[in-house]
Design a protein around this motif. Structure first.
Motif, mmCIF file in Angstrom:
data_model
loop_
_atom_site.group_PDB
_atom_site.id
_atom_site.type_symbol
_atom_site.label_atom_id
_atom_site.label_comp_id
_atom_site.label_asym_id
_atom_site.label_seq_id
_atom_site.Cartn_x
_atom_site.Cartn_y
_atom_site.Cartn_z
ATOM 1 N N LEU A 20 20.351 37.192 39.493
ATOM 2 C CA LEU A 20 20.178 38.433 38.741
ATOM 3 C C LEU A 20 20.677 38.249 37.314
ATOM 4 O O LEU A 20 21.760 37.716 37.092
ATOM 5 C CB LEU A 20 20.948 39.569 39.433
ATOM 6 N N LEU A 28 14.604 46.242 38.119
ATOM 7 C CA LEU A 28 15.322 46.578 39.349
ATOM 8 C C LEU A 28 15.534 48.093 39.461
ATOM 9 O O LEU A 28 15.393 48.657 40.546
ATOM 10 C CB LEU A 28 16.655 45.834 39.408
ATOM 11 N N LYS A 67 17.842 39.000 42.361
ATOM 12 C CA LYS A 67 16.686 39.887 42.427
ATOM 13 C C LYS A 67 15.715 39.206 43.385
ATOM 14 O O LYS A 67 15.633 37.963 43.443
ATOM 15 C CB LYS A 67 16.075 40.166 41.066
ATOM 16 N N THR A 76 9.375 42.588 41.213
ATOM 17 C CA THR A 76 10.716 42.702 41.786
ATOM 18 C C THR A 76 10.648 43.726 42.903
ATOM 19 O O THR A 76 10.151 44.843 42.697
ATOM 20 C CB THR A 76 11.727 43.145 40.709
ATOM 21 N N SER A 79 17.075 43.707 45.784
ATOM 22 C CA SER A 79 18.228 42.895 45.388
ATOM 23 C C SER A 79 19.149 42.699 46.584
ATOM 24 O O SER A 79 19.150 43.490 47.530
ATOM 25 C CB SER A 79 18.983 43.608 44.258
ATOM 26 N N ARG A 81 23.113 40.243 47.563
ATOM 27 C CA ARG A 81 24.116 39.350 46.967
ATOM 28 C C ARG A 81 24.993 38.671 48.000
ATOM 29 O O ARG A 81 25.165 39.142 49.112
ATOM 30 C CB ARG A 81 24.945 40.075 45.921
#
Length: 182
Positions: A20, A28, A67, A76, A79, A81
């Motif tokens: 990202l 996003l 992303k 996109t 997202s 992480r």
């Protein structure tokens, strides 16, 4: 800090996870601006731009956010992480995941989680997931991948109030057993 990159480029034939970047905010947020996405998430107001701006700042600060891009369209779609690596118990967390509603039911979430789990298990023995206590959709999805609920804890998200989360876990051994044909 882990001894491995938290933001590698990962991909399948259909999706690509890219580190990202600050310039990804507009794309996003265009996905995140739908209130339906956040109905079961711990912070139901993340569709609002000021709240999402805080969420995005936390994503950037984590240095482990991605992303998710649909390779066919270049769009996109969400997202996720990697975060909270622990050398002490050789673990990492996957979370803060969301997808636009147009991506729901198309196999994107299992594909993303498989990419992240396959990558993480090259370096750690345990992967955990924080999932909001009310997020039944995500709880079911993660259990389909073999994760089991191991705890409940209050989680303070970046710039937000603490919220009750369920902690789910997959071990490297259990993940390898799922990948091995019977």
């Amino acid at each position: 800090m882990p001894l491995f990159p938290l933001q590698p480029i990962l991909e399948t034939d259909a999706i690509r996870l890219l580190p990202l970047q600050q310039e990804d905010f507009a794309d996003l947020y265009a996905v995140a601006a739908d209130p339906k996405i956040w109905e079961q998430h711990p912070n139901k107001d993340r569709w609002q731009k000021p709240v999402f701006t805080t969420f995005f700042a936390g994503a950037m600060q984590s240095q482990g956010a991605f992303k998710i891009v649909d390779k066919a369209t270049g769009a996109t779609v969400g997202s996720t992480r990697l975060y909270d690596y622990s050398a002490q118990d050789n673990s990492i967390l996957i979370g803060y995941t969301f997808y636009g509603t147009q991506s729901w039911g198309k196999g994107i979430n299992p594909a993303v989680k498989k990419l992240l789990l396959d990558y993480a298990f090259q370096f750690v023995h345990t992967v955990r997931f924080h999932i909001g206590a009310d997020n039944v959709r995500s709880q079911i999805a993660i259990q389909r991948l073999g994760a089991t609920k191991v705890d409940e804890q209050e989680v303070t998200y970046y710039g937000e109030q603490p919220k009750l989360n369920f902690v789910f876990e997959v071990t490297k051994q259990a993940w390898a057993a799922r990948a091995t044909p019977a």
